[in-house]
Motif scaffolding. Structure first.
Motif, short mmCIF file in Angstrom:
data_model
loop_
_atom_site.label_atom_id
_atom_site.label_comp_id
_atom_site.label_asym_id
_atom_site.label_seq_id
_atom_site.Cartn_x
_atom_site.Cartn_y
_atom_site.Cartn_z
N ILE A 110 0.82 -1.22 0.00
CA ILE A 110 0.00 0.00 0.00
C ILE A 110 0.85 1.28 0.00
N PRO A 111 1.96 1.36 0.78
CA PRO A 111 2.74 2.61 0.73
C PRO A 111 3.19 2.99 -0.68
N ARG A 112 3.67 2.02 -1.44
CA ARG A 112 4.09 2.32 -2.81
C ARG A 112 2.90 2.71 -3.67
N MET A 113 1.81 1.99 -3.55
CA MET A 113 0.65 2.24 -4.42
C MET A 113 0.01 3.59 -4.16
N LEU A 114 0.13 4.08 -2.91
CA LEU A 114 -0.43 5.39 -2.59
C LEU A 114 0.63 6.49 -2.60
N GLY A 115 1.87 6.14 -2.92
CA GLY A 115 2.92 7.14 -3.01
C GLY A 115 3.34 7.73 -1.68
N VAL A 116 3.25 6.95 -0.60
CA VAL A 116 3.63 7.44 0.73
C VAL A 116 5.14 7.36 0.89
N THR A 117 5.75 8.48 1.19
CA THR A 117 7.20 8.51 1.38
C THR A 117 7.58 8.93 2.80
N ASN A 118 6.67 9.61 3.51
CA ASN A 118 6.98 10.06 4.87
C ASN A 118 6.78 8.94 5.88
N ARG A 119 7.58 8.96 6.92
CA ARG A 119 7.40 8.01 8.02
C ARG A 119 6.39 8.59 9.01
N PRO A 120 5.69 7.74 9.75
CA PRO A 120 4.75 8.24 10.75
C PRO A 120 5.47 9.04 11.83
N THR A 121 4.76 9.99 12.41
CA THR A 121 5.28 10.79 13.51
C THR A 121 4.72 10.25 14.82
N LYS A 122 5.56 10.19 15.86
CA LYS A 122 5.11 9.70 17.15
C LYS A 122 4.94 10.86 18.13
N VAL A 123 3.81 10.88 18.83
CA VAL A 123 3.57 11.81 19.92
C VAL A 123 3.36 10.95 21.16
N THR A 173 9.93 -0.78 8.61
CA THR A 173 10.96 -1.78 8.32
C THR A 173 11.97 -1.23 7.30
N PRO A 174 13.24 -1.56 7.45
CA PRO A 174 14.25 -1.12 6.48
C PRO A 174 13.95 -1.67 5.08
N GLU A 175 14.38 -0.94 4.08
CA GLU A 175 14.16 -1.34 2.69
C GLU A 175 14.72 -2.74 2.44
N GLY A 176 13.89 -3.60 1.88
CA GLY A 176 14.33 -4.94 1.50
C GLY A 176 14.31 -5.96 2.62
N GLN A 177 13.97 -5.55 3.84
CA GLN A 177 13.98 -6.50 4.96
C GLN A 177 12.63 -7.19 5.08
N ALA A 178 12.66 -8.51 5.24
CA ALA A 178 11.43 -9.28 5.37
C ALA A 178 10.92 -9.23 6.80
N VAL A 179 9.60 -9.36 6.95
CA VAL A 179 8.97 -9.44 8.27
C VAL A 179 8.74 -10.91 8.58
N VAL A 180 9.36 -11.40 9.63
CA VAL A 180 9.26 -12.82 9.99
C VAL A 180 8.62 -12.90 11.38
N TRP A 181 7.29 -12.93 11.39
CA TRP A 181 6.54 -12.94 12.64
C TRP A 181 5.56 -14.11 12.67
N ARG A 182 5.27 -14.54 13.91
CA ARG A 182 4.23 -15.54 14.11
C ARG A 182 2.93 -14.87 14.56
N GLY A 183 1.91 -15.71 14.74
CA GLY A 183 0.57 -15.22 15.03
C GLY A 183 0.44 -14.15 16.09
N PRO A 184 0.94 -14.35 17.30
CA PRO A 184 0.77 -13.34 18.36
C PRO A 184 1.34 -11.98 17.99
N MET A 185 2.46 -11.96 17.28
CA MET A 185 3.06 -10.68 16.88
C MET A 185 2.22 -10.00 15.80
N LEU A 186 1.63 -10.80 14.92
CA LEU A 186 0.75 -10.23 13.90
C LEU A 186 -0.47 -9.59 14.56
N HIS A 187 -1.02 -10.28 15.53
CA HIS A 187 -2.20 -9.77 16.25
C HIS A 187 -1.86 -8.46 16.96
#
Length: 382
Positions: free
Chosen positions: A159-172, A193-207
């Motif tokens: 989705i970030p690429r398809m919507l042209g999002v380049t900015n990172r979220p801001t934290k308050v 996530t860094p460019e090109g890095q895969a997300v390797v998570w199991r169920g609880p982390m996805l939730h």
């Protein structure tokens, strides 16, 4: 009242029309305007407190403030000074945005929520689910709706690429402000996530990730929240049902029989989750050739077959809402972050088939009535 005082008050009033680009609320309401003064020569000086020192939208805010203040009668020039909110000010802002709630909650799961949540699902990958989601979001935003997109495809985020999002979220503090693209608020694990890095998570982390995206992200008042689900009926689909019991499902398939069979199973999960399937979208339905004839590269009838199977299985009508043809401009728009369904057409008849079909689908979903199941009606016993 002196003229300088009157001018200062007028500037304060003008700044109430300046919205924070991420929060989409007036900067005066957010406590960002710390001081306004005007010299005898008419030079206005405005002190703005940013939510964070590395605010990616600080230039945009400065420009908007200078433009608004400069338009006030009696102002000859504007100087905008920037500072950063204190820890206490950020905490107060977080509490204000959450409506006084001390802990984050999922606003879309509350009985009084007016946001329509649509989970875009598919049985298998490669059917264009993310393309449909991105185009629907932008087209709905252009129709005047307040739209958010949650990229729930943790492993295969696009989705970030398809919507042209380049900015990172801001934290308050512990609140996340989602980037905005094409007037759509967007959040995705791809922004963390860094460019090109895969997300390797199991169920609880996805939730937990999905829960954080729903509760910790400041979405504001949305009319529609679209969720781009991963293909299949795995952990994320189950978590969505648990966290957002009122979410509706939109099933995407292709005309191919093999894809249609799997898509029907993805929609049938609603029998266990008690979510309502609002319809089926058939993508890549045909390719219109130069002589006007249609080449059905992936066969035909898949979308109708899925709609019929789900209607029989679920006990309520599940219509085939749209057939989206193969369209090179749709693919190109996704690659460059400019969904074609949201691009204004300057000349009548110049819009492509794919864009027209996606825009029509967005209009249908935007005007469809939402059910009352799970909503608080505000009735009382007399």
């Amino acid at each position: 009242m002196t003229s300088q005082t009157a001018t200062t008050d007028a500037i304060q009033e003008a700044l109430s029309g300046v919205l924070d680009p991420e929060i989409r609320r007036p900067i005066t309401e957010l406590g960002m305007v710390k001081d306004v003064s005007v010299s005898p020569e008419g030079v206005a000086r405005v002190l703005i407190a940013l939510t964070t020192g590395g605010c990616p939208m600080k230039d945009t805010i400065s420009t908007s403030v200078a433009k608004a203040a400069g338009a006030v009668e009696g102002v000859s020039d504007v100087a905008v000074d920037l500072t950063v909110m204190t820890d206490q000010e950020r905490a107060d802002l977080r509490t204000h945005l959450r409506g006084g709630a001390a802990e984050p909650v999922i606003p879309f799961a509350q009985p009084e929520s007016l946001t329509r949540v649509i989970a875009v699902a598919s049985g298998k990958g490669g059917v264009g689910k993310s393309t449909v989601t991105a185009n629907l979001a932008v087209a709905m935003a252009q129709q005047g709706l307040r739209v958010g997109v949650l990229d729930a495809d943790i492993y295969g985020f696009s989705i970030p690429r398809m919507l042209g999002v380049t900015n990172r979220p801001t934290k308050v503090e512990d609140m996340i402000l989602p980037p905005v693209a094409h007037d759509v608020k967007v959040i995705s694990i791809g922004m963390f996530t860094p460019e090109g890095q895969a997300v390797v998570w199991r169920g609880p982390m996805l939730h937990r990730a999905l829960q954080q995206f729903l509760a910790d992200v400041y979405w504001g008042d949305l009319d529609v929240l679209l969720l781009d689900l991963p293909p299949g009926t795995g952990d994320v689909a189950i978590s969505v049902a648990q966290l957002l019991p009122g979410a509706e499902m939109l099933v995407v398939t292709t005309p191919q029989v093999a894809a249609a069979d799997v898509a029907a199973r993805a929609g049938a999960i609603s029998q266990q989750t008690r979510q309502r399937v609002i319809g089926v979208v058939e993508n890549m339905s045909w390719l219109t050739q130069s002589d006007g004839t249609r080449m059905e590269l992936f066969g035909e009838g898949g979308g109708s077959a899925v709609a019929q199977q789900l209607t029989a299985a679920l006990g309520h009508e599940v219509p085939l809402l749209a057939q989206i043809p193969l369209d090179m401009t749709v693919r190109q728009g996704g690659d460059i972050g400019a969904p074609v369904a949201g691009i204004a057409v300057s000349e009548p008849g110049s819009e492509t088939e794919g864009a027209t079909a996606l825009r029509t689908l967005a209009q249908h979903l935007a005007t469809a009535k939402r059910g009352l199941a799970g909503r608080r009606l505000g009735l009382s016993v007399i």
